[in-house]
Design an enzyme around this catalytic site. Structure first.
Site, mmCIF file in Angstrom:
data_model
loop_
_atom_site.group_PDB
_atom_site.id
_atom_site.type_symbol
_atom_site.label_atom_id
_atom_site.label_comp_id
_atom_site.label_asym_id
_atom_site.label_seq_id
_atom_site.Cartn_x
_atom_site.Cartn_y
_atom_site.Cartn_z
ATOM 1 N N CYS A 68 29.280 25.164 34.803
ATOM 2 C CA CYS A 68 30.127 24.036 34.422
ATOM 3 C C CYS A 68 30.104 22.975 35.517
ATOM 4 O O CYS A 68 30.339 23.289 36.696
ATOM 5 C CB CYS A 68 31.558 24.508 34.182
ATOM 6 S SG CYS A 68 32.719 23.170 33.783
ATOM 7 N N CYS A 125 47.578 43.005 31.792
ATOM 8 C CA CYS A 125 46.647 41.909 32.091
ATOM 9 C C CYS A 125 46.797 41.421 33.525
ATOM 10 O O CYS A 125 46.213 40.389 33.887
ATOM 11 C CB CYS A 125 46.856 40.746 31.113
ATOM 12 S SG CYS A 125 48.504 40.024 31.153
#
Length: 415
Positions: A77, A368
């Site tokens: 990116c 998570c």
């Protein structure tokens, strides 16, 4: 007492030490800890200090690499380019590392957190999900700058960096938003569902009297109801509600949770923080028509979706409310197995103690956040449960986030 100089903006050459929880590595300079983003352990880099807390540590971004680690790659990116410095997008932490290195870094973090917080020496391997490092993310949140451009924020900043695309999101999820102009200060959420429909919601902040603002949400694209299929079952979920963001995660996690849960036929299972019924569906199949599943979820919208999604499973009961409050009900049937998928902060003492008090044969804990997992594992140990299995998954490639599924069972007496 002599006041320490502010290092903000200063450039330092450092040798990078181990990875730490939060997407950075640890270095030291003149006796101070420097938390460095966009570096890898073992590298020699020049960093620019972005924050100085005035005490024993500061935060910095790597802007030049003198000696690179073997796992370093060119970021795919352009907004992760080191030349941008503090103007890099804050959404990704590890674009500069290959996939194997990313998973090794995440495994090291989980191992360190379990050892330091829970006192466990547990070897960890982070598994790759299908689909690779890019185009896996089905949901995203963007901000809008003063000119009406949609974009993302740098790390620990409120500024907005306009974007044309985001290579970790699925095709089309961000490009369409980037082509339009929005109300300055708005927040945008986009969800691409399993049937290819794109759902976009804009949260506009309109000024009111005395400097106050009113938040007004409007559906810009899509129906607002995402349609997903997992293990042959269709799930309808509000596009703004919770759903695993990696397109391969729901299928993988349900298989793992079902395998670990192994609820007995005719038994009782709890699905805490149950959302729209993703795990409850398999639990219902396991206990069968003579068993029962209790799904607990604080979001009433999610509970309504769960009732609809599992309408063919009458053995599932639903309770809308916080897990803490629902588990205060002494009339709940004691479970054989408990599945829980708490928010990022973890389950916490009250929930862990309430679960342990009902003495289930097995607890399947989805997490998570490695630090929250370690805290909860430590709480389970205080209440007579030990971790007996753990699987970790790279459900968030290019970021520091990682998903774990842990199994806990009663600690044998005398251990």
């Amino acid at each position: 007492m002599t006041e320490k100089p502010d290092w903000t903006g200063r450039r330092l050459e450092v040798e990078v030490g181990p990875v730490a929880h939060g997407g950075h590595c640890v270095a030291r300079y003149e006796g101070r800890v420097v938390f460095v983003r966009h570096a890898l352990p073992g590298e020699t880099v020049t960093v620019e200090v972005t924050e100085d807390n005035g005490g024993g540590f500061c935060r910095a971004d790597a802007v030049e690499v003198s000696e690179a680690a073997p796992g370093r790659v060119v970021p795919p990116c352009p907004l992760a380019d080191a030349a941008l410095g503090k103007d890099r997008c804050g959404g990704c932490d590890f674009q500069h590392a290959d996939g194997e290195t990313q998973r090794e870094l995440k495994a090291a973090v989980i191992t360190e957190q379990l050892q330091r917080i829970a006192g466990l020496d547990w070897p960890v391997r982070v598994q790759e999900l299908p689909g690779g490092l890019l185009r896996w993310r089905t949901r995203a949140r963007l901000a809008v700058d003063r000119r009406g451009n949609a974009g993302f924020r740098p790390s620990r900043s409120h500024r907005v960096i306009p974007v044309a695309d985001c290579p970790i999101t699925v095709e089309g999820a961000v490009e369409e938003l980037a082509e339009r102009r929005w109300r300055p200060g708005a927040e945008l959420t986009v969800a691409a569902d399993g049937e290819g429909e794109l759902h976009v919601t804009a949260l506009d902040r309109k000024p009111q009297r005395r400097g106050r603002q009113q938040a007004v949400a409007r559906q810009v694209a899509g129906s607002g109801v995402a349609h997903e299929t997992v293990r042959g079952r269709r799930f309808d979920v509000g596009a703004q509600g919770f759903w695993q963001v990696h397109k391969a995660a729901p299928e993988t996690f349900t298989e793992v949770v079902a395998r670990f849960a192994a609820a007995p036929p005719g038994g009782v299972a709890w699905d805490l923080y149950g959302g729209v019924g993703l795990f409850a569906a398999d639990l219902a199949e396991q206990v069968g028509p003579t068993g029962s599943v209790l799904l607990v979820e604080s979001s009433r919208g999610a509970v309504e979706d769960a009732v609809s999604n599992l309408r063919d499973q009458p053995q599932v009961a639903f309770r809308a409310g916080t897990v803490e409050r629902v588990l205060e009900d002494e009339d709940l049937r004691a479970p054989d197995v408990v599945v829980l998928d708490p928010p990022r902060k973890g389950a916490g003492r009250q929930v862990v103690e309430a679960i342990a008090a009902r003495e289930p044969a097995r607890v399947v804990h989805v997490a998570c956040d490695p630090a929250a997992l370690a805290r909860d594992v430590s709480l389970y140990a205080e209440n007579g449960y030990r971790m007996v299995d753990l699987e970790a998954f790279d459900a968030f490639p290019m970021t520091h986030h990682v998903e774990c599924v842990a199994v806990l069972q009663p600690t044998p007496k005398g251990s």
